[in-house]
Design an enzyme around this catalytic site. Structure first.
Site, short mmCIF file in Angstrom:
data_model
loop_
_atom_site.label_atom_id
_atom_site.label_comp_id
_atom_site.label_asym_id
_atom_site.label_seq_id
_atom_site.Cartn_x
_atom_site.Cartn_y
_atom_site.Cartn_z
CE LYS A 1 -15.92 7.61 -30.22
NZ LYS A 1 -15.78 8.26 -31.76
CE LYS B 1 -9.58 4.62 -25.91
NZ LYS B 1 -9.75 5.32 -27.59
CE LYS C 1 -7.57 11.75 -31.44
NZ LYS C 1 -9.16 10.85 -32.40
#
Ligand code: TYM
Length: 334
Positions: free
Chosen positions: A114, A197, A200
């Site tokens: 992140k 992966k 969302k």
């Protein structure tokens, strides 16, 4: 209080819920609410570690709650609540901060990822995120935490912190939680790039199947999913990541073992498998979306569920905070 084992899990209200969130986590939540003492949170305090528009965040909390309900979570069997409604999460996170080393947090792969993608906002909350997650879990003395594979490292930190505080205080302050990770679908991959992966918050919508996607969009996405050229329907994550991902999704959505699917599709082409998978996913999503629309229309009902959840969760959190405050040496009476 119930003598069933305690289960706690949560999802960040960010982006749009995907089939990966369902298969990796919520599917197990729905199953566990019958046999366990369950708390399921909308972890809005985690979500603000990346910038959020306030109105959109509020709206998304309601959207996710409606999806929880539409997927079968029942507020009479599980406590459904918003993290920021229970002050104990922030209180315990602060205490746990003082038992966590910077080095432990620097090693967290999700932070590194992140921090790499949100370079304009590498804030202290993002770094500290795993401690808040440990607080979520330890606050309720959770025995088990149903999550997807990507949360394993965070859970390991929660376990280490529980053991550390127990050892330092000489009391059993926290239950040491166990991860509860599904055998199939613990890591649903992107349709367009099965080496990463499904997320969302993906910038490329074609990579994810969203729970609120229209049926024809879902069919198109599955038909365009990346596979391979050898043409054999066989589960092999290393050699055939795209096809293996489709088989996992199929297995989870249709509740059929992967071996059965391999047997049934032996000798058929990928087109047939993709067509049937799209049908199975649509058959799962259509009734779900109908229920979602019904829950969304009842704002007063949603507010009531969250008020009940906040009250129940706050009551549950209180003894842990009292215990750990006392052992820390905080003067009572505040
Ligand atoms: P979050 O919001 O990213 O994801 C919610 C849950 O969905 C699982 N998941 C997946 N499973 C399979 N395949 C995928 N592609 C996939 N993507 C996501 C995640 O593993 C997770 O179970 N840190 C957590 C939220 C959290 C939490 C907690 C979880 C905060 N506090 C306490 C458990 C207990 C997170 O970011 O999940």
């Amino acid at each position: 209080m119930s003598d069933k084992p305690v289960v706690l899990s949560g999802i960040q209200p960010s982006g749009s819920l995907t089939l990966g969130n369902y298969v990796g986590a919520i599917k197990n939540w729905v199953a566990l609410q019958n046999s366990h003492d369950c708390l399921f949170a909308l972890v809005d305090m985690h979500a603000i570690t990346v910038r959020q528009d306030p109105a959109a965040l509020r709206e998304r909390c309601h959207e996710f709650l409606c999806l929880y309900l539409a997927l079968g979570l029942d507020p009479d069997r599980a406590t459904l609540f918003v993290q920021s409604h229970v002050s104990g999460h922030a209180q315990l996170a602060w205490l746990l901060n003082c038992h966590t080393s910077m080095g432990e947090l620097r090693r967290m792969t999700q932070f590194k990822e992140k921090a790499g993608t949100h370079t304009d906002n590498v804030n202290a909350g993002l770094f500290d995120y795993p401690v808040l997650m440990a607080a979520d879990i330890l606050l309720y003395q959770a025995d088990a935490v149903p999550v997807g594979d990507d949360q394993k490292q965070h859970l390991e930190l929660a376990r280490n912190l529980a053991e550390r505080v127990n050892a330092r205080t000489g009391e059993r302050v926290f239950t040491v939680p166990e991860p509860f990770i599904p055998e199939v679908g613990a890591r649903v991959m992107r349709l367009g790039d099965p080496t990463a992966k499904m997320s969302k918050s993906d910038d490329v919508p074609a990579n994810s199947i969203y729970l609120l996607d229209e049926p024809k969009t879902v069919t198109k996405k599955i038909k365009r999913a990346v596979t391979d050229s050898d043409g054999e329907i066989r589960y092999d994550e290393a050699q055939k990541p795209g096809l293996s991902n489709l088989l996992s999704i199929y297995s989870a959505v249709a509740d059929r073992p992967i071996a059965d699917l391999e047997r049934d599709y032996a000798g058929f082409g990928y087109g047939r498998l993709k067509g049937d998978l799209a049908e199975a996913v649509v058959a799962f999503l259509e009734p779900l979306q109908k229920r979602y629309a019904e829950f969304s229309a009842d704002r007063a009902g949603l507010a009531d569920i969250l008020a009940r959840g906040a009250k129940a969760a706050s009551q549950r959190a209180e003894p842990t905070i009292e215990h750990v405050y006392r052992l820390t040496g905080f003067v009572p009476g505040g």
